[in-house]
Design a protein around this motif. Structure first.
Motif, PDB file in Angstrom:
ATOM      1  N   THR A  51      57.943 -15.860  13.291  1.00 38.41           N
ATOM      2  CA  THR A  51      58.743 -16.236  14.460  1.00 38.41           C
ATOM      3  C   THR A  51      59.818 -15.200  14.753  1.00 38.41           C
ATOM      4  O   THR A  51      60.158 -14.959  15.917  1.00 38.41           O
ATOM      5  CB  THR A  51      59.381 -17.625  14.262  1.00 38.41           C
ATOM      6  OG1 THR A  51      60.097 -17.663  13.020  1.00 38.41           O
ATOM      7  CG2 THR A  51      58.335 -18.717  14.247  1.00 38.41           C
ATOM      8  N   LEU A  52      60.345 -14.560  13.711  1.00 37.92           N
ATOM      9  CA  LEU A  52      61.327 -13.497  13.923  1.00 37.92           C
ATOM     10  C   LEU A  52      60.689 -12.317  14.648  1.00 37.92           C
ATOM     11  O   LEU A  52      61.269 -11.771  15.600  1.00 37.92           O
ATOM     12  CB  LEU A  52      61.905 -13.045  12.581  1.00 37.92           C
ATOM     13  CG  LEU A  52      62.904 -11.894  12.636  1.00 37.92           C
ATOM     14  CD1 LEU A  52      64.157 -12.296  13.409  1.00 37.92           C
ATOM     15  CD2 LEU A  52      63.274 -11.444  11.222  1.00 37.92           C
ATOM     16  N   LEU A  53      59.506 -11.924  14.215  1.00 31.98           N
ATOM     17  CA  LEU A  53      58.802 -10.829  14.892  1.00 31.98           C
ATOM     18  C   LEU A  53      58.560 -11.169  16.364  1.00 31.98           C
ATOM     19  O   LEU A  53      58.670 -10.305  17.241  1.00 31.98           O
ATOM     20  CB  LEU A  53      57.468 -10.557  14.195  1.00 31.98           C
ATOM     21  CG  LEU A  53      57.539  -9.961  12.784  1.00 31.98           C
ATOM     22  CD1 LEU A  53      56.141  -9.892  12.167  1.00 31.98           C
ATOM     23  CD2 LEU A  53      58.188  -8.588  12.805  1.00 31.98           C
ATOM     24  N   ALA A  54      58.236 -12.426  16.638  1.00 30.97           N
ATOM     25  CA  ALA A  54      57.943 -12.843  18.013  1.00 30.97           C
ATOM     26  C   ALA A  54      59.164 -12.712  18.909  1.00 30.97           C
ATOM     27  O   ALA A  54      59.080 -12.150  20.011  1.00 30.97           O
ATOM     28  CB  ALA A  54      57.431 -14.277  18.016  1.00 30.97           C
ATOM     29  N   VAL A  55      60.303 -13.238  18.476  1.00 32.69           N
ATOM     30  CA  VAL A  55      61.483 -13.228  19.343  1.00 32.69           C
ATOM     31  C   VAL A  55      62.027 -11.816  19.507  1.00 32.69           C
ATOM     32  O   VAL A  55      62.489 -11.437  20.588  1.00 32.69           O
ATOM     33  CB  VAL A  55      62.553 -14.209  18.816  1.00 32.69           C
ATOM     34  CG1 VAL A  55      63.195 -13.730  17.532  1.00 32.69           C
ATOM     35  CG2 VAL A  55      63.621 -14.470  19.880  1.00 32.69           C
ATOM     36  N   VAL A  56      61.950 -11.007  18.455  1.00 35.06           N
ATOM     37  CA  VAL A  56      62.390  -9.615  18.569  1.00 35.06           C
ATOM     38  C   VAL A  56      61.474  -8.847  19.523  1.00 35.06           C
ATOM     39  O   VAL A  56      61.942  -8.057  20.356  1.00 35.06           O
ATOM     40  CB  VAL A  56      62.438  -8.950  17.182  1.00 35.06           C
ATOM     41  CG1 VAL A  56      62.636  -7.437  17.313  1.00 35.06           C
ATOM     42  CG2 VAL A  56      63.556  -9.549  16.343  1.00 35.06           C
ATOM     43  N   ALA A  57      60.175  -9.072  19.425  1.00 38.80           N
ATOM     44  CA  ALA A  57      59.238  -8.391  20.316  1.00 38.80           C
ATOM     45  C   ALA A  57      59.454  -8.821  21.767  1.00 38.80           C
ATOM     46  O   ALA A  57      59.425  -7.983  22.681  1.00 38.80           O
ATOM     47  CB  ALA A  57      57.798  -8.681  19.890  1.00 38.80           C
ATOM     48  N   TYR A  58      59.689 -10.096  21.991  1.00 38.52           N
ATOM     49  CA  TYR A  58      59.837 -10.573  23.358  1.00 38.52           C
ATOM     50  C   TYR A  58      61.100 -10.020  24.012  1.00 38.52           C
ATOM     51  O   TYR A  58      61.093  -9.648  25.188  1.00 38.52           O
ATOM     52  CB  TYR A  58      59.857 -12.099  23.396  1.00 38.52           C
ATOM     53  CG  TYR A  58      59.749 -12.641  24.800  1.00 38.52           C
ATOM     54  CD1 TYR A  58      58.504 -12.853  25.376  1.00 38.52           C
ATOM     55  CD2 TYR A  58      60.875 -12.887  25.571  1.00 38.52           C
ATOM     56  CE1 TYR A  58      58.380 -13.303  26.683  1.00 38.52           C
ATOM     57  CE2 TYR A  58      60.764 -13.336  26.878  1.00 38.52           C
ATOM     58  CZ  TYR A  58      59.520 -13.549  27.428  1.00 38.52           C
ATOM     59  OH  TYR A  58      59.413 -13.988  28.722  1.00 38.52           O
ATOM     60  N   PHE A  59      62.194  -9.967  23.253  1.00 37.96           N
ATOM     61  CA  PHE A  59      63.472  -9.519  23.815  1.00 37.96           C
ATOM     62  C   PHE A  59      63.780  -8.068  23.431  1.00 37.96           C
ATOM     63  O   PHE A  59      64.944  -7.676  23.399  1.00 37.96           O
ATOM     64  CB  PHE A  59      64.605 -10.435  23.328  1.00 37.96           C
ATOM     65  CG  PHE A  59      64.577 -11.806  23.942  1.00 37.96           C
ATOM     66  CD1 PHE A  59      65.014 -12.006  25.238  1.00 37.96           C
ATOM     67  CD2 PHE A  59      64.100 -12.887  23.234  1.00 37.96           C
ATOM     68  CE1 PHE A  59      64.995 -13.265  25.813  1.00 37.96           C
ATOM     69  CE2 PHE A  59      64.067 -14.157  23.797  1.00 37.96           C
ATOM     70  CZ  PHE A  59      64.513 -14.344  25.099  1.00 37.96           C
ATOM     71  N   ARG A  60      62.757  -7.279  23.162  1.00 36.41           N
ATOM     72  CA  ARG A  60      62.973  -5.923  22.646  1.00 36.41           C
ATOM     73  C   ARG A  60      63.795  -5.061  23.605  1.00 36.41           C
ATOM     74  O   ARG A  60      64.633  -4.264  23.154  1.00 36.41           O
ATOM     75  CB  ARG A  60      61.641  -5.249  22.338  1.00 36.41           C
ATOM     76  CG  ARG A  60      60.712  -5.105  23.532  1.00 36.41           C
ATOM     77  CD  ARG A  60      59.300  -4.700  23.096  1.00 36.41           C
ATOM     78  NE  ARG A  60      58.391  -4.561  24.233  1.00 36.41           N
ATOM     79  CZ  ARG A  60      57.769  -5.594  24.823  1.00 36.41           C
ATOM     80  NH1 ARG A  60      57.980  -6.818  24.384  1.00 36.41           N
ATOM     81  NH2 ARG A  60      56.951  -5.383  25.824  1.00 36.41           N
ATOM     82  N   VAL A  61      63.583  -5.199  24.910  1.00 37.22           N
ATOM     83  CA  VAL A  61      64.331  -4.384  25.874  1.00 37.22           C
ATOM     84  C   VAL A  61      65.798  -4.793  25.868  1.00 37.22           C
ATOM     85  O   VAL A  61      66.707  -3.938  25.798  1.00 37.22           O
ATOM     86  CB  VAL A  61      63.733  -4.529  27.283  1.00 37.22           C
ATOM     87  CG1 VAL A  61      64.587  -3.770  28.303  1.00 37.22           C
ATOM     88  CG2 VAL A  61      62.300  -4.012  27.309  1.00 37.22           C
ATOM     89  N   GLU A  62      66.059  -6.101  25.950  1.00 37.73           N
ATOM     90  CA  GLU A  62      67.445  -6.590  25.934  1.00 37.73           C
ATOM     91  C   GLU A  62      68.132  -6.246  24.622  1.00 37.73           C
ATOM     92  O   GLU A  62      69.297  -5.833  24.605  1.00 37.73           O
ATOM     93  CB  GLU A  62      67.466  -8.110  26.137  1.00 37.73           C
ATOM     94  CG  GLU A  62      67.046  -8.555  27.528  1.00 37.73           C
ATOM     95  CD  GLU A  62      65.548  -8.831  27.598  1.00 37.73           C
ATOM     96  OE1 GLU A  62      64.789  -8.258  26.783  1.00 37.73           O
ATOM     97  OE2 GLU A  62      65.151  -9.626  28.472  1.00 37.73           O
TER      98      GLU A  62
END
Length: 265
Positions: A51-62
């Motif tokens: 789940t950490l990888l998912a949220v970091v990947a999704y908000f990578r630009v921000e």
């Protein structure tokens, strides 16, 4: 763990970590209801990593902007909207970190029962419904001030109680403060990053103190499934929340709480 249990628990973690329905409650309840053995600490660490990888990947630009501007603010470059948001995420994590250090053992010992989960599922579900109905919904996550961050951070500390839902209680507090549904959800998801890191670090520390065989296949599958399901959950939730609101999740919580009272009371 067999493959069915691995897939079910990883999918459950990936979906419920970011929906306002409590991942901890579901991961406690599913093995109890189905008579499965406890999945073990190593698997909990694996699905948290997913789940950490998912949220970091999704908000990578921000996150890239926030980290760059935050480092710039430390170097005396002044504050920007992204650096202030980064500081908000950091300070908003302090209350739950302190609460975890002080109360984690007591919560683990006394508050992991199905009846506690049933009660918190219903009560905080009703609070979520009230905040969604009454909030002004005019602000985004960049408008947060320090008072807002303190309120949301203290609310997040309540999520240590199973059944509360970390995302649910932080969105509830943000909506009460006038954030839009999307703004409340986005800040809640950003706020999850240091919390998942803290939880994963604590579980990893506990894991190193235990001896025993490791099922690497289950860990790999659990990490992958939780990561993919969590990423899709974040994507579709942010796309739909402005249109459907939070009432469907409130109804689900009320039905789940009623079922738990019926089964365990």
């Amino acid at each position: 763990m067999d493959l069915i249990q691995t897939l079910a628990l990883a999918l459950l973690q990936g979906l419920t970590e970011f929906l306002p329905i409590s991942s901890s409650a579901h991961l406690i309840l599913l093995p109890v209801l189905l008579g499965w053995e406890d999945q073990g600490l190593a698997f909990d660490v694996a699905v948290h990593v997913g789940t950490l990888l998912a949220v970091v990947a999704y908000f990578r630009v921000e996150l890239r902007r926030m980290l760059g501007d935050w480092l710039g603010s430390l170097a005396g470059g002044g504050q920007t909207a992204d650096s202030r948001l980064a500081w908000a995420v950091g300070f908003g994590t302090i209350p739950v970190g302190l609460a975890g250090l002080l109360f984690a053992d007591a919560i683990e010992l006394h508050l992991r029962s199905p009846l506690v989960i049933a009660t918190t599922t219903v009560l905080f579900g009703l609070l979520l419904w009230w905040s969604d109905r009454g909030g002004a919904r005019r602000r985004n996550e960049y408008s947060l001030n320090w008072r807002d961050v303190l309120v949301i951070g203290c609310a997040q500390a309540l999520a240590l109680i199973p059944g509360t839902s970390r995302s649910g209680i932080t969105m509830t507090a943000a909506l009460m403060l006038g954030l839009s549904r999307e703004g409340a959800a986005r800040f809640s998801f950003l706020l999850s990053i240091p919390v998942i890191l803290l939880a994963g670090g604590f579980e990893t520390h506990e894991l190193f103190q235990q001896a025993g065989p490791v099922d690497w296949r289950a860990l790999g599958v659990g990490t992958l499934v939780s990561a993919v399901s969590a990423y899709l959950c974040i994507h579709f939730f942010l796309k739909l929340v402005a249109r459907i609101g939070l009432t469907p999740f409130v109804i689900y919580r009320l039905l789940l709480g009623a079922y738990l009272f019926w089964v365990f009371a």
